[in-house]
Scaffold this motif. Structure first.
Motif, short mmCIF file in Angstrom:
data_model
loop_
_atom_site.label_atom_id
_atom_site.label_comp_id
_atom_site.label_asym_id
_atom_site.label_seq_id
_atom_site.Cartn_x
_atom_site.Cartn_y
_atom_site.Cartn_z
N UNK A 130 -3.78 -12.89 1.29
CA UNK A 130 -3.84 -12.73 2.81
C UNK A 130 -2.32 -12.19 3.14
N UNK A 131 -2.71 -11.18 4.15
CA UNK A 131 -1.58 -10.38 4.78
C UNK A 131 -1.74 -10.26 6.21
N UNK A 132 -0.56 -11.14 6.67
CA UNK A 132 -0.68 -11.26 7.79
C UNK A 132 -0.06 -9.79 8.91
N UNK A 133 -1.05 -8.76 9.19
CA UNK A 133 -0.31 -7.68 9.47
C UNK A 133 -0.43 -7.42 10.87
N UNK A 134 -0.53 -8.18 11.92
CA UNK A 134 0.14 -8.61 13.26
C UNK A 134 -0.47 -7.18 14.09
N UNK A 135 -1.78 -6.77 13.37
CA UNK A 135 -2.95 -6.62 14.14
C UNK A 135 -3.91 -6.15 14.73
N UNK A 136 -4.59 -5.49 14.86
CA UNK A 136 -6.39 -6.19 15.31
C UNK A 136 -7.20 -6.31 14.40
N UNK A 137 -6.87 -4.92 12.73
CA UNK A 137 -7.72 -5.73 12.10
C UNK A 137 -8.53 -4.56 11.87
N UNK A 138 -8.20 -3.29 13.03
CA UNK A 138 -9.41 -2.32 13.38
C UNK A 138 -8.98 -1.01 11.83
N UNK A 153 -8.80 -0.88 7.90
CA UNK A 153 -8.23 -1.18 6.60
C UNK A 153 -8.58 -0.26 5.33
N UNK A 154 -7.67 0.05 5.09
CA UNK A 154 -8.66 0.96 3.84
C UNK A 154 -7.19 1.01 2.21
N UNK A 155 -7.69 1.71 1.69
CA UNK A 155 -7.17 1.31 0.05
C UNK A 155 -7.06 2.63 0.01
N UNK A 156 -6.16 2.67 -0.39
CA UNK A 156 -5.22 4.93 -0.82
C UNK A 156 -5.88 4.88 -2.30
N UNK A 157 -6.92 6.26 -2.17
CA UNK A 157 -6.92 6.58 -3.44
C UNK A 157 -6.43 6.14 -5.11
N UNK A 158 -5.75 5.99 -5.20
CA UNK A 158 -5.54 4.95 -6.49
C UNK A 158 -5.63 3.55 -6.76
N UNK A 159 -5.35 3.19 -5.36
CA UNK A 159 -5.96 1.31 -5.22
C UNK A 159 -5.05 0.62 -4.69
N UNK A 160 -3.26 1.73 -5.77
CA UNK A 160 -2.22 0.51 -5.32
C UNK A 160 -1.48 0.64 -4.22
N UNK A 161 -2.34 0.95 -2.87
CA UNK A 161 -1.74 0.84 -1.52
C UNK A 161 -2.98 0.20 -0.55
N UNK A 162 -2.56 -0.51 0.54
CA UNK A 162 -3.58 -0.71 1.01
C UNK A 162 -2.85 -1.04 3.16
N UNK A 163 -3.18 0.34 3.39
CA UNK A 163 -3.28 0.18 5.16
C UNK A 163 -3.79 -0.36 6.13
N UNK A 164 -2.66 -1.00 7.12
CA UNK A 164 -3.83 -1.71 8.01
C UNK A 164 -2.95 -1.61 9.48
N UNK A 165 -3.82 -2.26 10.41
CA UNK A 165 -3.41 -2.13 12.04
C UNK A 165 -2.42 -3.06 11.90
N UNK A 177 -0.55 -3.10 15.10
CA UNK A 177 0.00 -3.04 16.62
C UNK A 177 0.03 -1.85 16.62
N UNK A 178 -0.76 -0.89 16.63
CA UNK A 178 -0.03 0.36 17.25
C UNK A 178 0.88 1.21 16.42
N UNK A 179 1.18 0.52 14.80
CA UNK A 179 1.27 1.52 13.61
C UNK A 179 0.23 0.61 12.78
N UNK A 180 1.09 1.52 11.19
CA UNK A 180 -0.10 1.07 10.66
C UNK A 180 1.15 0.41 9.39
N UNK A 181 0.72 0.02 8.84
CA UNK A 181 1.35 -0.91 7.35
C UNK A 181 1.29 -1.06 6.43
N UNK A 182 1.88 0.20 5.34
CA UNK A 182 1.02 -0.02 4.31
C UNK A 182 1.94 -1.26 3.61
#
Length: 89
Positions: A50-58, A60-72, A74-79
């Motif tokens: 569970x990641x407290x991303x701080x955004x809206x949850x709108x 969320x996606x995995x990178x092409x190799x599955x080794x990173x996850x990006x999510x909203x 609050x106006x930025x994307x966290x990896x």
């Protein structure tokens, strides 16, 4: 899958299909704060992370190799590092 306490805004499978990420809106209703992302074992439904991303949850996606996850976030994307843990023998 049980675990989110707010509306799920996005879902994404890892490229290998073994994990599922779900992004949820902030449970308090405040925009751009308090969202979370959960990573699940797609076969068993177990909550892996569970990641407290701080955004809206709108977003969320995995990178092409599955080794990173990006999510909203609050106006930025966290990896985040989403490298799968080694399987137990």
């Amino acid at each position: 899958l049980k675990g989110h306490t707010a509306l799920i805004q996005s879902i994404a499978f890892s490229p290998d299909g073994k994990r599922l990420a779900s992004g949820a809106a902030p449970s308090s209703g405040r925009q751009r704060q308090g969202g979370e992302v959960k990573v699940w074992d797609a076969e068993t439904g177990h909550d892996l992370l569970t990641l407290k991303a701080g955004g809206t949850g709108r977003v969320t996606f995995f990178g092409p190799d599955g080794n990173w996850l990006a999510c909203d976030a609050g106006g930025m994307i966290k990896i985040y590092d989403a490298t799968p843990l080694p399987e137990k023998p």
